[in-house]
Design an enzyme around this catalytic site. Structure first.
Site, PDB file in Angstrom:
ATOM      1  N   CYS A 132       0.883  -1.161   0.000  1.00  0.00           N
ATOM      2  CA  CYS A 132       0.000   0.000   0.000  1.00  0.00           C
ATOM      3  C   CYS A 132       0.916   1.206   0.000  1.00  0.00           C
ATOM      4  CB  CYS A 132      -0.916   0.020   1.224  1.00  0.00           C
ATOM      5  SG  CYS A 132      -1.945   1.518   1.301  1.00  0.00           S
ATOM      6  N   CYS A 159      -0.615   4.370   2.387  1.00  0.00           N
ATOM      7  CA  CYS A 159      -0.671   4.267   3.856  1.00  0.00           C
ATOM      8  C   CYS A 159      -0.426   2.818   4.268  1.00  0.00           C
ATOM      9  CB  CYS A 159      -1.984   4.804   4.402  1.00  0.00           C
ATOM     10  SG  CYS A 159      -3.457   4.093   3.629  1.00  0.00           S
TER      11      CYS A 159
END
Length: 207
Positions: A112, A115
């Site tokens: 990711c 985040c």
């Protein structure tokens, strides 16, 4: 980190982040937003009801049932709903899941970049290194080198695909079924799975 300690990141950042989390939790408790056991209750839920043991069962089913595997790759949430799991598999942190299949020619890894979006219901709580900016930036730029640091050296002929999870799509990996597992029960196959294998930073081992 787990036993996959080859990957190098700044451990001071982990200590600093943990301190910030404790300070934020204390502030929320002080202001009455949460109670003293709220965080523990949530964490316990994702350790006992929603975690990598679910993902392992799904992978094992896909290994022994080609029709189920096809449905899993086409619509992960719908296929998972066919299995007997506690309510919530498609709820918080499990909505809109997609699965990428590893083969002899293609190896998938998840990240990711923004985040720490992660399919908690099937892989459990995300390890710190998955959230660390070092992993998030490097695995996109040099995935082969990063995987080697995890102890996974792939042949140059193997294509590496990096899948970026988000709040809209949470990716995870369907690992290759290892040789020597013919005739194993689903339960035995599931016991071979690790979160790292379903993240793409490791392969499944029979040993």
């Amino acid at each position: 980190m787990s036993s996959y300690d080859h990957f190098d990141y700044d451990t001071d950042r982990e200590i600093y982040s943990a301190a910030r989390v404790r300070a934020l939790e204390a502030l929320l408790i002080k202001k009455g937003v949460i109670t003293g056991n709220t965080v523990d209750k949530v964490l316990n839920y994702f350790k006992t009801e929603m975690g990598p043991f679910n993902g392992a069962k799904i992978v094992a089913r896909a290994w022994v049932d080609p029709a189920f595997k096809a449905r899993l790759l086409a619509d992960a949430n719908a296929a998972i709903a066919e299995m007997k799991f506690p309510p919530g598999m498609s709820g918080a942190e499990g909505e809109h899941m997609k699965v990428a299949e590893n083969t002899a020619k293609v190896h998938n890894v998840i990240v990711c970049t923004l985040c720490s979006c992660y399919p908690w219901t099937t892989l459990g709580l995300p390890p710190y290194w998955f959230k660390d900016p070092t992993f998030r930036s490097r695995v996109v730029r040099e995935p082969r080198a990063v995987l080697k640091e995890f102890g996974l050296a792939l042949a140059p002929s193997v294509e590496i695909k990096v899948w970026d999870s988000s709040s809209q799509i949470r990716w995870w990996v369907l690992p290759e079924r290892p040789a020597g597992t013919a005739g194993m029960s689903e339960a035995k196959l599931a016991s071979l799975l690790t979160p790292e294998a379903m993240m793409g930073v490791a392969k499944v081992s029979v040993a």
